[in-house]
Write a protein that holds these residues in place. Structure first.
Motif: not given
Length: 206
Positions: A55, A74-75, A77-80, A126
């Motif tokens: 990632n 990344r946020d 929640s580890n979402v890109l 993150n």
């Protein structure tokens, strides 16, 4: 700006090893000058890190599909998060500057000194989780995709966010008053670019 690095859009890349030796960051800025043309076969990744080999944690690129510039982080929640510039047509074979300045939870994207967008959802842990794996210039964080086609110059990583006035100064006066002459630029070939590390106040890579 002097000699720039040329990338063939196939397998050219610069690898910066041992990113776990970078000081821990809670904010930072990526900036680069790029020139790319219409022949690119994929998104043109300029600079990116990966903490786990899979990632991207933070990066910048020039997008083939929309001819815009783009930035990643990344946020919580580890979402890109991907932010694209409102300006397009950047595949015009002319030099452009991209600046991605992050001070979580906020991030701002500039192209050629002009604000293109912002986010208020960035997570420092993150985004700045560099890990022990290399950073890469001219490809995705893993080195397996998004090869850059064109030329890159004056790539920098700062250990703080920059202000709008500093962004404009970097665009209009890239070297005026910010660095001593010996620190203004490191000219490197792809073969020697793994040494492209410089420790200085507010600068990690120049």
């Amino acid at each position: 700006f002097g000699p720039s690095l040329s990338f063939d859009g196939v397998n050219d890349q610069v690898v910066l090893p041992n990113c776990n030796t970078f000081p821990a960051l809670t904010a930072g800025t990526m900036t680069a000058w790029f020139r790319t043309g219409a022949a690119s076969a994929s998104d043109n990744r300029i600079f990116s890190f990966t903490p786990d080999g899979t990632n991207t944690s933070i990066g910048i690129c020039a997008l083939r599909s929309t001819t815009a510039a783009s930035a990643f982080a990344r946020d919580s929640s580890n979402v890109l998060i991907q932010m694209n510039s409102t300006r397009t047509g950047l595949n015009d074979s002319v030099l452009h500057q991209i600046v991605w300045s992050v001070s979580p939870p906020n991030g701002v994207l500039y192209v050629d000194g002009v604000l293109q967008g912002s986010s208020a959802s960035i997570h420092a842990g993150n985004t700045f989780n560099f890990g022990a794996l290399p950073a890469r210039i001219g490809s995705s964080a893993t080195g397996a995709s998004a090869p850059f086609s064109g030329r890159l110059d004056n790539i920098r990583l700062y250990n703080r966010a920059v202000t709008a006035s500093e962004v404009m100064r970097l665009y209009t006066e890239p070297f005026a008053g910010l660095w001593t002459p010996k620190q203004r630029m490191i000219r490197a070939t792809a073969a020697a670019a793994s040494t492209l590390l410089l420790r200085r106040r507010r600068m990690l890579v120049a």
